[in-house]
Design an enzyme around this catalytic site. Structure first.
Site, PDB file in Angstrom:
ATOM      1  CB  SER A 162      -0.894   0.059   1.236  1.00  0.00           C
ATOM      2  OG  SER A 162      -1.669  -1.092   1.316  1.00  0.00           O
ATOM      3  CD  GLU A 245      -1.959  -4.939   8.307  1.00  0.00           C
ATOM      4  OE1 GLU A 245      -1.089  -5.791   8.531  1.00  0.00           O
ATOM      5  OE2 GLU A 245      -2.399  -4.679   7.188  1.00  0.00           O
TER       6      GLU A 245
END
Lengths: 394, 381
Positions: A162, A245
């Site tokens: 990402s 995360e």
């Protein structure tokens, strides 16, 4: 609440009514540390004001740019932000993932070198985890790092990275020993995306955007001072980071998340109409809407319960797996439902026959599919719950 | 903090767990069923529950209670749900006692609630008239005659109607079936002239009855709440009753679920425990999440009662809890039988009791369809 915490609240209230530009109230501003650099002056002003108080990383030590807030004060800060509709000043993987991981596993030199530049938004980070043949089975990764004395020589490829096209640094899992069981030969490295040998290729997704990239490493030299933890013990660090995360993906650790609840009801009213009693006119879709709202409400109450258990010292150790699974599935279903409510207006791709919101919905619906794949797929989450929580055999 | 238990509540829960496991396990319900026990519950066990104070937990001390809140009653009831214990705790305390507590005059409360707390007065709410929950669809009529009322009508699915000393009868004093206005609640002795009670045997082996009322005469002192405004008392009572039932079913769902997980670990087929098969693992993990959500909605609903939130907020919490827990217990109990396989189909094995309880409880004071719709209406869509 103790007097000291009440004083803190009063102090923050005073500060925020001065510091928060009114144009930003109730908005998301695309926090620094995430994506392209920001240019508008209100956002920068707000960021600077937060940074000055250590509020970009409120619970970090002052030495690294934080405000050293304890749990109670951190909660007060979140509440004040929420009450004022204040956007989060800083996001991205620096503050949500590698920062907390370095605080636990980094050495002092690494913390001093990296953490302040996360706190001030200067360095944007990306995550070098997944590879073409290591997705859900992450530990089978093959990107290799050879010991060359004072540096590692890194060769290989990452995928689904990402924000790699914007990132300045990467935290990266590499194989330092191919001859042992897969979990025991992995190391955790940090290096610059601007180093020679690093190249980035954005991936175009089904919705037309490119939030992810492929990243290629050809003879990248990484100094050994940027090995986090011990060589071949990187899997421990990697797993801890995944917990950070998952908690940020489920909206647990972060600040306010845009409330999507009200708007789905508005969509239903707008596209389906209401009957004389004010009920959504289509009975089957109304039923689905209520089921979704009940599910969301019950989930929100569970997040609150988990938070209270945390504060009381009963740490719900398995909560993060449940939350990631449940929130991503709920979000996915929400967009499926919205799509059905909007009929043909929900599946437009471009052009004047559709409003901006309608076109955005098509893209968001497609994008929402990644929520149950990325960060440990739904199936992996269910395996984890079955094994760790329920103790079911392999 | 509303979503966790304090030390006293935890102690109460632990002692209730011990009591139910030792004194009122599923074997007791099985025995009552097999012996065709006329009461449908064990009077000695009830006496012990009363001695533990359970029948007085939510009432103020002035009315013989412990003033320990619905959260206290909730954790006890959750434990009775684990063992599927049949007792007057639900119909008498959660439902009937609450109706008196909500709608009674000081005089009614002073005379009746201590009797409830003392275990000597059993109550039953005579509400339903058809096969599906329909609280305002009342045809039973009460006509004023002099200073008295004369009640005529038929009631069904009256929980504990066969053992209650007093019935709380919902009758219509004006308006037509479906109207919220025009309902009145009456306290009626079960043995009064014109009351005919027929026990109905339900799949879960718990007490229910059909009741016919023919020319039953009661005085105006027997009215609970105000004439024609009975729905105010009824609605508040039903929401408490739904929350109490959700608490009970939370216990039942957890027990059925835990028994199933244990079975998945024990049962060996193809040379391995069946819990190693992903087809079962994923369903088990998904149910775990649903059960976790149920714990949260029940705690929130119990807290709503003790915090004295607005009637509308309590109603939302009650419908949320009944809908969510009912749906989850239905899922878990069906999956429990499926995952137990052939043995789950036998009467000898206990797991089937949970499925039968889930089916009857689902019909009690509104099923998923009823509460889903109500939640939507309360939320304004």
């Amino acid at each position: 609440m103790s007097d000291a915490v009440a004083d803190f609240r009063a102090d923050v209230e005073d500060w925020i009514s001065e510091a928060l530009p009114s144009a930003l109230q109730g908005r998301e501003m695309g926090p620094a540390g995430n994506g392209p650099k920001r240019t508008d002056s209100d956002s920068q002003k707000w960021f600077d004001a937060c940074y000055e108080r250590g509020f970009t990383v409120p619970n970090w030590p002052r030495a690294y740019g934080g405000a050293e807030l304890d749990k109670a004060r951190h909660q007060v800060l979140r509440e004040v932000f929420r009450a004022h509709g204040a956007p989060q000043p800083l996001g991205g993987m620096g503050v949500t993932m590698i920062g907390p991981t370095l605080l636990e596993h980094g050495n002092d030199e690494q913390k001093e070198r990296h953490l302040p530049k996360i706190a001030n938004g200067e360095i944007r980070w990306c995550q070098g985890y997944s590879e073409p043949s290591a997705g859900s089975d992450l530990a089978s990764l093959r990107t290799k790092a050879e010991d060359k004395g004072d540096f590692y020589l890194v060769n290989g490829q990452k995928i689904w990275t990402s924000g790699a096209q914007y990132a300045d640094w990467i935290f990266c899992l590499v194989r330092t020993n191919p001859d042992v069981p897969k979990h025991d030969g992995i190391s955790f490295l940090l290096f610059s995306m601007h180093d020679p040998g690093v190249s980035v290729k954005p991936i175009v997704l089904i919705n037309g955007t490119s939030p992810f990239c492929e990243v290629f490493f050809t003879d990248v030299k990484v100094p050994k001072r940027d090995l986090v933890g011990q060589e071949n013990k990187g899997w421990t660090v990697a797993k801890r980071l995944l917990q950070h995360e998952r908690s940020s993906l489920s909206g647990l650790g972060g600040g306010p998340r845009a409330d999507e609840q009200g708007s789905l009801v508005d969509v239903a009213r707008q596209y389906l109409g209401v009957d004389e009693q004010g009920r959504v006119a289509d009975p089957s879709l109304r039923r689905e809407l209520i089921d979704h709202q009940i599910r969301s409400r019950a989930f929100a109450l569970t997040q609150r319960r988990s938070h209270e258990e945390n504060q009381a010292g009963d740490v719900p150790t398995f909560a993060t797996s449940i939350f990631k699974y449940y929130s991503s599935e709920t979000r996915k279903r929400r967009y499926e439902l919205q799509l059905r409510m909007m009929g043909t207006q929900g599946v437009g791709w471009e052009g004047d026959s559709f409003s901006d919101d309608e076109l955005a919905l098509t893209r968001t619906w497609l994008r929402s599919k990644s929520g149950t794949i990325a960060g440990g797929s739904t199936e992996v989450q269910l395996n984890i719950i079955a094994k760790r929580v329920l103790g079911l055999p392999d | 903090m509303p979503m966790i238990l304090n030390d006293e509540q935890n102690m109460l829960k632990d002692s209730a767990k011990d009591f139910c496991t030792n004194n009122a396990p599923i074997a007791q319900l099985r025995k009552l069923r097999d012996e065709d026990n006329a009461d449908g519950f064990d009077r000695d066990t009830w006496k012990q529950m009363v001695e533990l104070g359970w029948a007085g937990i939510p009432w103020k001390e002035d009315f013989g209670g412990l003033d320990f809140g619905y959260k206290g009653l909730g954790v006890v009831t959750e434990e009775t749900g684990r063992t599927l214990t049949a007792s007057p705790l639900y119909a008498t305390v959660w439902v009937g006692g609450t109706a008196i507590n909500v709608g009674g005059t000081d005089e009614q409360k002073s005379s009746l609630l201590p009797e409830v707390a003392g275990g000597s007065l059993l109550l039953a709410l005579a509400l339903e008239e058809g096969p599906r929950h329909n609280p305002y669809g009342i045809e039973t009529k009460a006509e004023a005659k002099g200073g008295d009322f004369v009640i005529n009508g038929k009631k069904t699915f009256v929980l504990d109607g066969n053992v209650a000393d007093k019935l709380i009868v919902v009758a219509r004093t004006s308006g037509k079936p479906g109207d919220r206005n025009g309902l009145t609640l009456f306290l009626v002795d079960r043995t009064a002239k014109g009351v005919e009670v027929t026990r109905t045997k339900m799949a879960d082996s718990r007490n229910a009855a059909n009741i016919s009322l023919s020319g039953v005469t009661v005085s105006k002192d027997d009215v609970l709440g105000d004439v024609d405004k009975g729905a105010d008392v009824l609605d508040a009572t039903l929401d408490v009753a739904r929350i109490g039932l959700a608490a009970e079913l939370l216990g039942s769902a957890q027990e059925a679920y835990e028994r199933t997980i244990e079975y998945l670990k024990e049962r060996v087929q193809f040379g391995v425990p069946i819990g190693s098969f992903q087809g079962l693992k994923h369903r088990a993990a998904d149910m775990f999440c649903e059960v976790e959500l149920c714990k949260s909605v029940v705690l929130d609903a119990l807290s709503a009662l003790d915090e004295g939130r607005s009637a509308e907020d309590i109603a939302k919490a009650a419908s949320l809890a009944k809908a969510k827990v009912g749906e989850t217990f239905t899922l878990v109990s069906r999956e429990a039988v499926q995952m137990h396989g052939g043995i789950g189909m036998t009467d000898e094995f206990d797991i089937g009791f949970f499925m039968k309880r889930a089916a009857v409880a689902e019909q009690t004071f509104g099923d998923l369809i009823f509460h889903r719709n109500r939640y939507g209406e309360l939320e304004g869509y």
